[in-house]
Design a protein around this motif. Structure first.
Motif, short mmCIF file in Angstrom:
data_model
loop_
_atom_site.label_atom_id
_atom_site.label_comp_id
_atom_site.label_asym_id
_atom_site.label_seq_id
_atom_site.Cartn_x
_atom_site.Cartn_y
_atom_site.Cartn_z
N LEU A 35 -30.36 9.66 -9.99
CA LEU A 35 -31.39 10.62 -9.61
C LEU A 35 -30.82 11.87 -8.94
CD1 LEU A 35 -34.07 8.16 -8.17
CD2 LEU A 35 -33.99 9.18 -10.46
N ARG A 36 -29.49 11.90 -8.77
CA ARG A 36 -28.80 13.03 -8.15
C ARG A 36 -29.38 13.34 -6.77
NH1 ARG A 36 -25.22 15.44 -10.87
NH2 ARG A 36 -25.37 17.34 -9.62
N LEU A 37 -29.53 12.30 -5.98
CA LEU A 37 -30.13 12.47 -4.66
C LEU A 37 -29.26 13.30 -3.74
CD1 LEU A 37 -31.54 8.86 -4.05
CD2 LEU A 37 -32.72 10.87 -4.95
N ARG A 38 -27.94 13.19 -3.88
CA ARG A 38 -27.05 13.97 -3.03
C ARG A 38 -27.19 15.46 -3.32
NH1 ARG A 38 -23.92 9.31 -4.15
NH2 ARG A 38 -23.32 8.19 -2.25
N ALA A 39 -27.27 15.80 -4.60
CA ALA A 39 -27.43 17.21 -4.98
C ALA A 39 -28.73 17.78 -4.44
CB ALA A 39 -27.37 17.35 -6.50
N LYS A 40 -29.81 17.01 -4.52
CA LYS A 40 -31.10 17.47 -4.02
C LYS A 40 -31.08 17.61 -2.51
CE LYS A 40 -33.67 15.39 -7.85
NZ LYS A 40 -34.64 14.34 -8.27
N ASN A 41 -30.39 16.69 -1.84
CA ASN A 41 -30.31 16.76 -0.39
C ASN A 41 -29.49 17.98 0.04
OD1 ASN A 41 -30.98 15.16 2.11
ND2 ASN A 41 -28.77 15.39 2.39
N LEU A 42 -28.40 18.25 -0.69
CA LEU A 42 -27.58 19.42 -0.40
C LEU A 42 -28.37 20.70 -0.62
CD1 LEU A 42 -24.87 20.77 0.24
CD2 LEU A 42 -24.27 20.54 -2.18
N GLU A 43 -29.17 20.75 -1.68
CA GLU A 43 -29.98 21.92 -1.97
C GLU A 43 -30.97 22.19 -0.83
OE1 GLU A 43 -32.93 23.68 -5.49
OE2 GLU A 43 -32.24 21.59 -5.56
N ALA A 44 -31.58 21.12 -0.32
CA ALA A 44 -32.52 21.29 0.80
C ALA A 44 -31.79 21.79 2.04
CB ALA A 44 -33.22 19.97 1.08
N GLY A 45 -30.58 21.27 2.26
CA GLY A 45 -29.80 21.70 3.42
C GLY A 45 -29.40 23.16 3.34
N LEU A 46 -28.97 23.60 2.15
CA LEU A 46 -28.58 25.00 1.99
C LEU A 46 -29.79 25.92 2.09
CD1 LEU A 46 -25.92 24.84 -0.88
CD2 LEU A 46 -25.55 25.25 1.56
N LEU A 71 -19.22 24.22 -10.38
CA LEU A 71 -18.90 22.93 -9.77
C LEU A 71 -19.69 21.78 -10.37
CD1 LEU A 71 -18.77 23.98 -6.00
CD2 LEU A 71 -16.84 23.51 -7.52
N SER A 72 -20.62 22.07 -11.27
CA SER A 72 -21.43 21.00 -11.84
C SER A 72 -21.66 21.27 -13.33
CB SER A 72 -22.78 20.90 -11.12
OG SER A 72 -23.48 22.12 -11.18
N LYS A 73 -22.25 20.30 -14.00
CA LYS A 73 -22.55 20.46 -15.41
C LYS A 73 -23.66 21.49 -15.60
CE LYS A 73 -21.37 15.65 -16.52
NZ LYS A 73 -21.87 14.36 -17.06
N PRO A 74 -23.73 22.13 -16.79
CA PRO A 74 -24.80 23.10 -17.05
C PRO A 74 -26.18 22.50 -16.83
CG PRO A 74 -23.13 23.21 -18.76
CD PRO A 74 -22.78 22.02 -17.91
N GLY A 75 -27.03 23.24 -16.14
CA GLY A 75 -28.39 22.76 -15.88
C GLY A 75 -28.51 21.87 -14.67
N GLN A 76 -27.40 21.56 -14.01
CA GLN A 76 -27.42 20.73 -12.82
C GLN A 76 -26.85 21.49 -11.64
OE1 GLN A 76 -25.32 17.10 -13.69
NE2 GLN A 76 -26.95 16.31 -15.00
N LYS A 77 -27.15 21.01 -10.44
CA LYS A 77 -26.60 21.60 -9.24
C LYS A 77 -25.61 20.63 -8.61
CE LYS A 77 -30.58 24.56 -8.29
NZ LYS A 77 -31.66 24.92 -7.35
N PRO A 78 -24.57 21.15 -7.98
CA PRO A 78 -23.52 20.28 -7.44
C PRO A 78 -24.01 19.44 -6.27
CG PRO A 78 -23.18 22.53 -6.71
CD PRO A 78 -24.31 22.58 -7.71
N SER A 79 -23.39 18.29 -6.10
CA SER A 79 -23.69 17.46 -4.94
C SER A 79 -22.69 17.71 -3.82
CB SER A 79 -23.67 15.98 -5.34
OG SER A 79 -22.41 15.63 -5.88
N TYR A 80 -21.69 18.53 -4.12
CA TYR A 80 -20.65 18.83 -3.13
C TYR A 80 -20.15 20.25 -3.35
CZ TYR A 80 -15.91 18.91 -1.17
OH TYR A 80 -14.78 19.26 -0.51
N ILE A 81 -20.08 21.04 -2.31
CA ILE A 81 -19.53 22.39 -2.37
C ILE A 81 -18.42 22.50 -1.34
CG2 ILE A 81 -20.01 24.84 -2.06
CD1 ILE A 81 -22.88 24.34 -2.88
N PRO A 82 -17.19 22.73 -1.77
CA PRO A 82 -16.09 22.89 -0.81
C PRO A 82 -16.33 24.10 0.09
CG PRO A 82 -15.24 22.54 -3.04
CD PRO A 82 -16.71 22.79 -3.16
N PRO A 83 -15.94 24.05 1.35
CA PRO A 83 -16.13 25.18 2.26
C PRO A 83 -15.51 26.47 1.74
CG PRO A 83 -15.51 23.23 3.49
CD PRO A 83 -15.37 22.87 2.05
N LYS A 84 -14.37 26.37 1.06
CA LYS A 84 -13.73 27.57 0.53
C LYS A 84 -14.62 28.27 -0.49
CE LYS A 84 -9.64 29.16 -1.96
NZ LYS A 84 -8.33 28.78 -2.54
#
Length: 336
Positions: A35-46, A71-84
């Motif tokens: 369900l890509r819960l980490r990606a959705k949680n990261l999106e809410a945090g950002l 950082l992710s596949k087309p049409g998806q958002k990453p679950s992790y974004i490096p600080p750099k």
């Protein structure tokens, strides 16, 4: 000293709770990946971090930036974004998406303020303040932004952990209900059935529980941005790490599914009074009255709560019980 039978029952019950907790963790991990819960949680945090006063434009622009979009596949958002990646993409957006950042920190601040699109927003004021705090040190300015991001990701990790606790409780309730894992019934059976009790103790002693513990995720939260302790790593290394993360996500779902199946089989092999049908084909609840159903529901809820506490808790308790049993064994007396 506690009665050895009580210790054996406690050992058997805790061993069962370890297996149930591991099963719930494996199922939760499958759901999180699928369900890509980490990606959705990261999106809410950002979205919360980059409040721009114009909907979520700054966060949307960040996700569209090549350093983030890749950082992710087309049409998806990453679950992790490096600080750099976050810092470079954010500074590029704030300076007008020129693809070239000002050479020094003072020029960077002036460019952001002249651009004006995000400078007066809540996020923009925070960014400018962090840049000003660094003085003329461009390296410190970047570290300030990365620290700001990492602190936000710590909070995001806390949100994710709270959500995970709720999900694991629901998973545990479904598992314990579907398999009819009744803690009260099982403990009563172990008290009266000595052979079953001894077999369960032997199973607990022979199972490589430490190995099973090593298979579960260390933390039920998004990959921590703060784990990237080398912001100066080359861009090709970041890309390689991202590709490896995507491949690991697919393997993670497969591994979690195999682990869950193996744990269900292991629980059934304990030959405990689990399941809604008896070996002779009769339903386990035949002849139940109101009080019997109340006890049954209470027993399943007890198992559900135990499973939601997590395998590490029960693993530590299991080790303590094993040590207590070993300390209770009296050495043989030699004739004198």
């Amino acid at each position: 000293m506690l009665n050895s039978s009580i210790l054996d029952i406690a050992l058997g019950m805790v061993f069962l709770f370890v297996l149930i907790s591991l099963l719930c963790s494996a199922i939760n991990e499958m759901l999180a990946q699928f369900l890509r819960l980490r990606a959705k949680n990261l999106e809410a945090g950002l979205g919360n971090l980059l409040q721009s006063g114009d909907g979520s434009k700054l966060a949307d622009d960040l996700y569209k930036h090549p350093l983030i979009n890749g950082l992710s596949k087309p049409g998806q958002k990453p679950s992790y974004i490096p600080p750099k990646n976050f810092t470079l993409a954010l500074m590029d957006i704030m300076t007008g998406n020129t693809g070239k950042l000002p050479a020094d920190n003072k020029a960077l601040i002036e460019t952001i303020e002249k651009q004006g699109l995000f400078a007066k927003t809540e996020a923009g004021r925070s960014i400018i303040l962090l840049l000003h705090e660094a003085g003329d040190d461009a390296k410190k300015a970047r570290k300030n932004l990365e620290g700001w991001y990492n602190d936000a990701m710590d909070r995001v990790g806390g949100w994710y952990k709270q959500k995970t606790q709720i999900i694991i409780f629901i998973v545990a309730l479904i598992v314990c209900t579907a398999l009819n894992i009744d803690a009260i019934k099982i403990s009563q059976t172990l008290w009266t059935d000595i052979a079953l009790r001894q077999a369960l103790v032997e199973a607990a002693s022979s199972t490589d529980i430490a190995g099973l513990m090593a298979q579960q995720p260390a933390e039920q939260k998004p990959p921590a941005a703060g784990d990237d302790k080398s912001p100066e790593q080359p861009d090709n290394q970041v890309e390689a790490d991202t590709a490896a993360t995507n491949a690991a996500a697919i393997k993670g779902i497969e591994q979690s599914a195999r682990t869950a199946g193996a744990l269900i089989g292991q629980i059934r092999e304990l030959h405990l009074p689990i399941g809604w049908k008896k070996p002779d084909g009769q339903w386990a609840v035949e002849g139940f009255d109101g009080m019997d159903w109340l006890v049954k529901i209470l027993g399943i809820l007890m198992t559900t709560f135990a499973g939601s506490l997590g395998a590490p808790f029960w693993f530590q308790l299991l080790n303590k019980i094993v040590d207590l049993r070993a300390a209770g064994k009296q050495p043989g007396k030699s004739g004198g």
